[in-house]
Design a protein around this motif. Sequence first.
Motif, PDB file in Angstrom:
ATOM      1  N   THR A 100       0.641  -1.193   0.043  1.00  0.00           N
ATOM      2  CA  THR A 100      -0.041  -0.120  -0.035  1.00  0.00           C
ATOM      3  C   THR A 100       0.877   1.388   0.081  1.00  0.00           C
ATOM      4  O   THR A 100       0.656   2.137  -0.831  1.00  0.00           O
ATOM      5  CB  THR A 100      -0.809   0.017   1.286  1.00  0.00           C
ATOM      6  N   VAL A 101       1.780   1.319   1.057  1.00  0.00           N
ATOM      7  CA  VAL A 101       2.612   2.511   0.812  1.00  0.00           C
ATOM      8  C   VAL A 101       3.484   2.792  -0.294  1.00  0.00           C
ATOM      9  O   VAL A 101       3.649   3.795  -0.667  1.00  0.00           O
ATOM     10  CB  VAL A 101       3.771   2.472   2.282  1.00  0.00           C
ATOM     11  N   GLN A 102       3.901   1.799  -0.999  1.00  0.00           N
ATOM     12  CA  GLN A 102       4.818   1.822  -2.365  1.00  0.00           C
ATOM     13  C   GLN A 102       3.876   2.305  -3.421  1.00  0.00           C
ATOM     14  O   GLN A 102       4.234   3.274  -4.039  1.00  0.00           O
ATOM     15  CB  GLN A 102       5.383   0.535  -2.565  1.00  0.00           C
ATOM     16  N   ALA A 103       2.486   1.662  -3.298  1.00  0.00           N
ATOM     17  CA  ALA A 103       1.653   2.378  -4.465  1.00  0.00           C
ATOM     18  C   ALA A 103       1.129   3.574  -4.105  1.00  0.00           C
ATOM     19  O   ALA A 103       1.404   4.286  -5.250  1.00  0.00           O
ATOM     20  CB  ALA A 103       0.303   1.264  -4.214  1.00  0.00           C
ATOM     21  N   VAL A 104       1.051   4.200  -3.041  1.00  0.00           N
ATOM     22  CA  VAL A 104       0.676   5.319  -2.721  1.00  0.00           C
ATOM     23  C   VAL A 104       1.774   6.396  -3.014  1.00  0.00           C
ATOM     24  O   VAL A 104       1.573   7.453  -3.553  1.00  0.00           O
ATOM     25  CB  VAL A 104       0.131   5.712  -1.217  1.00  0.00           C
ATOM     26  N   LEU A 105       2.991   5.972  -2.565  1.00  0.00           N
ATOM     27  CA  LEU A 105       4.221   6.900  -2.929  1.00  0.00           C
ATOM     28  C   LEU A 105       4.558   7.001  -4.591  1.00  0.00           C
ATOM     29  O   LEU A 105       4.660   8.115  -5.021  1.00  0.00           O
ATOM     30  CB  LEU A 105       5.604   6.117  -2.597  1.00  0.00           C
ATOM     31  N   LEU A 106       4.239   6.010  -5.031  1.00  0.00           N
ATOM     32  CA  LEU A 106       4.286   5.963  -6.815  1.00  0.00           C
ATOM     33  C   LEU A 106       3.017   6.826  -7.247  1.00  0.00           C
ATOM     34  O   LEU A 106       3.408   7.534  -8.268  1.00  0.00           O
ATOM     35  CB  LEU A 106       4.310   4.533  -7.132  1.00  0.00           C
TER      36      LEU A 106
END
Length: 214
Positions: free
Chosen positions: A26-32
């Motif tokens: 989730t964090v990686q997707a939101v950062l991207l």
Amino acid sequence: MTDLVDFISTRRLQLATDSWQHVSATVQAVLLATLLSVAVGVAVYRSRAGSAVATGVAATALTVPSFALLGLLIPILGLGVLPTMTALVIYAVLPILRNTIVGLDAVPAATVDAARGVGMSRIGVLGRVEIPLAWPSILAGIRISTQMSMGILAIAAYAKGPGLGNLIFAGLSRVGTPTALPMALTATVLIVVLALVLDALLVLLGRLTIRGNQ
């Protein structure tokens, strides 16, 4: 209740691993999605037509049901992390993009003119004035996208994605057995709790960064 306690005690390691994967994805997707949305927002916010097209495309993508989107991505990207992350980024873009455009558009023209008047370059004004002033709006979009992504990632187990959704699907496939309810219920509660924790961290980030920008 006994079955639930037994399940949690015997699957602690699996639950911890799946929880970590759920939060990490989730964090990686939101950062991207944040990087993409801010870049697009900066490029189009001065143009009404450009802003309308960008938000319209993002909104159209958001109307596609998650199962349908994953079904379209699986033949192209296969199963696993790649289609899952692609779907999460697509869904996370709209709230952040819309709030980026709104936030940048709300920056007072007098403030921008004053910054230029003291010799700031266009990039300098953007990075030191406009984006910091738009940050509260951008962060609000990030919070929305984070909460939404936590739920969508559970559905991404359909594409063999990481996270707690696999336990939910496994529980649903075993309806009628003693482990069905503990699996689905534990994973669902963990997703809710983790979503609340992430939101609390984003609220804390907002208090620290927004206060520093005032």
